[in-house]
Design an enzyme around this catalytic site. Structure first.
Site, PDB file in Angstrom:
ATOM      1  N   ASP A 172     -26.930  21.622  -2.305  1.00 45.65           N
ATOM      2  CA  ASP A 172     -26.989  21.168  -4.113  1.00 45.65           C
ATOM      3  C   ASP A 172     -28.335  20.560  -3.733  1.00 45.65           C
ATOM      4  O   ASP A 172     -29.304  19.226  -2.967  1.00 45.65           O
ATOM      5  CB  ASP A 172     -26.372  20.498  -4.426  1.00 45.65           C
TER       6      ASP A 172
ATOM      7  N   GLY B  52     -18.144  22.608 -17.597  1.00 42.34           N
ATOM      8  CA  GLY B  52     -19.665  21.714 -16.976  1.00 42.34           C
ATOM      9  C   GLY B  52     -20.289  22.597 -16.761  1.00 42.34           C
ATOM     10  O   GLY B  52     -21.345  22.595 -15.519  1.00 42.34           O
ATOM     11  N   GLN B  53     -19.689  24.347 -16.052  1.00 37.68           N
ATOM     12  CA  GLN B  53     -20.354  24.692 -15.384  1.00 37.68           C
ATOM     13  C   GLN B  53     -22.509  25.420 -15.861  1.00 37.68           C
ATOM     14  O   GLN B  53     -22.310  25.834 -16.835  1.00 37.68           O
ATOM     15  CB  GLN B  53     -19.920  26.324 -15.096  1.00 37.68           C
TER      16      GLN B  53
ATOM     17  N   HIS C  54     -19.099  28.452  -7.859  1.00 28.89           N
ATOM     18  CA  HIS C  54     -19.452  28.045  -6.494  1.00 28.89           C
ATOM     19  C   HIS C  54     -17.983  26.822  -6.643  1.00 28.89           C
ATOM     20  O   HIS C  54     -17.747  26.461  -7.506  1.00 28.89           O
ATOM     21  CB  HIS C  54     -20.832  27.781  -7.076  1.00 28.89           C
ATOM     22  N   LEU C  55     -18.176  26.510  -5.648  1.00 24.31           N
ATOM     23  CA  LEU C  55     -17.196  25.326  -5.555  1.00 24.31           C
ATOM     24  C   LEU C  55     -17.990  24.373  -4.640  1.00 24.31           C
ATOM     25  O   LEU C  55     -18.899  24.402  -3.982  1.00 24.31           O
ATOM     26  CB  LEU C  55     -16.664  25.082  -4.497  1.00 24.31           C
ATOM     27  N   HIS C  56     -18.128  22.867  -5.462  1.00 27.01           N
ATOM     28  CA  HIS C  56     -18.713  22.102  -5.284  1.00 27.01           C
ATOM     29  C   HIS C  56     -17.702  21.043  -4.264  1.00 27.01           C
ATOM     30  O   HIS C  56     -16.570  21.052  -4.098  1.00 27.01           O
ATOM     31  CB  HIS C  56     -19.431  20.749  -6.083  1.00 27.01           C
TER      32      HIS C  56
ATOM     33  N   ASN D  82     -15.966  23.558 -11.298  1.00 23.47           N
ATOM     34  CA  ASN D  82     -16.877  23.636 -12.508  1.00 23.47           C
ATOM     35  C   ASN D  82     -16.763  24.701 -13.264  1.00 23.47           C
ATOM     36  O   ASN D  82     -16.852  25.561 -12.768  1.00 23.47           O
ATOM     37  CB  ASN D  82     -18.177  23.155 -13.525  1.00 23.47           C
TER      38      ASN D  82
HETATM   39  P1  5GP Z   1     -22.054  23.937 -11.506  1.00 22.91           P
HETATM   40  O1  5GP Z   1     -23.632  22.930 -13.127  1.00 22.91           O
HETATM   41  O2  5GP Z   1     -22.583  25.000 -12.622  1.00 22.91           O
HETATM   42  O3  5GP Z   1     -21.360  23.795 -11.612  1.00 22.91           O
HETATM   43  O4  5GP Z   1     -22.657  24.055 -10.534  1.00 22.91           O
HETATM   44  C1  5GP Z   1     -24.144  24.811 -10.554  1.00 22.91           C
HETATM   45  C2  5GP Z   1     -25.283  23.003  -8.988  1.00 22.91           C
HETATM   46  O5  5GP Z   1     -26.335  24.295  -8.479  1.00 22.91           O
HETATM   47  C3  5GP Z   1     -25.970  22.201 -10.218  1.00 22.91           C
HETATM   48  O6  5GP Z   1     -24.722  20.890  -9.005  1.00 22.91           O
HETATM   49  C4  5GP Z   1     -27.679  22.336  -9.476  1.00 22.91           C
HETATM   50  O7  5GP Z   1     -27.754  20.683  -9.223  1.00 22.91           O
HETATM   51  C5  5GP Z   1     -27.176  23.474  -8.337  1.00 22.91           C
HETATM   52  N1  5GP Z   1     -28.201  24.176  -8.667  1.00 22.91           N
HETATM   53  C6  5GP Z   1     -28.755  24.794  -9.494  1.00 22.91           C
HETATM   54  N2  5GP Z   1     -29.857  25.711  -9.281  1.00 22.91           N
HETATM   55  C7  5GP Z   1     -29.870  25.252  -7.410  1.00 22.91           C
HETATM   56  C8  5GP Z   1     -31.480  26.011  -6.510  1.00 22.91           C
HETATM   57  O8  5GP Z   1     -32.017  26.647  -7.030  1.00 22.91           O
HETATM   58  N3  5GP Z   1     -30.860  25.103  -5.201  1.00 22.91           N
HETATM   59  C9  5GP Z   1     -30.053  24.520  -4.858  1.00 22.91           C
HETATM   60  N4  5GP Z   1     -29.985  24.322  -3.482  1.00 22.91           N
HETATM   61  N5  5GP Z   1     -29.310  23.809  -6.042  1.00 22.91           N
HETATM   62  C10 5GP Z   1     -28.878  24.256  -7.275  1.00 22.91           C
END
Ligand code: 5GP
Ligand code: ZN
Length: 118
Positions: free
Chosen positions: A35, A97-98, A104-106, A91
């Site tokens: 991330d 909070g997406q 995607h899975l964190h 998310n």
């Molecule tokens: P969400 O908020 O949708 O659950 O997670 C999206 C994640 O993608 C966030 O944790 C954010 O930091 C990450 N992210 C957004 N843009 C990029 C990118 O261009 N490269 C990487 N490696 N992570 C990203």
């Protein structure tokens, strides 16, 4: 016809190599990368290569793919040496909070996690 990639999707562009990312694992179906804004010492994103907007958009025929993503997370947790445990977060939608509309899975680890999540 079902659309497999979205030219405007940041994660599809990472899959295609158009946007750089620190890739840690990939196979035919999935990609894992670090991330950009890590929330823990280990913070990976595990995504399908196919564009699926969110977990809520997954279709019945995506069931094997969803299982594959979870198995990849477990394998990555081992290779990242998260012996004490880890957290998997998906998310979904505005209340979830997406912020990126590609499923995607964190994988978060390397510190103790709080509960309940924010
Ligand atoms: P969400 O908020 O949708 O659950 O997670 C999206 C994640 O993608 C966030 O944790 C954010 O930091 C990450 N992210 C957004 N843009 C990029 C990118 O261009 N490269 C990487 N490696 N992570 C990203
Ligand atoms: Zn996408």
């Amino acid at each position: 016809m079902k659309r497999m990639t979205d030219a405007h999707c940041i994660f599809c562009r990472i899959v295609a190599g158009e946007i750089p990312a620190e890739r840690v694992f990939e196979d035919e179906h999935c990609l894992a990368f670090r991330d950009l804004h890590p929330q823990a010492p280990v913070h990976l994103l595990v995504i399908p290569k196919e564009h699926i907007a969110s977990h809520a958009h997954a279709a019945a025929d995506h069931t094997p793919l969803l299982g594959h993503l979870m198995a990849a997370v477990a394998s990555l947790a081992r290779s990242e040496r998260l012996d004490r445990g880890y957290r998997v977060v998906g998310n979904t939608g505005p209340d979830g909070g997406q912020t990126v509309d590609h499923l995607h899975l964190h994988l978060l680890g390397g510190r103790a996690m709080g509960w309940p999540p924010g």
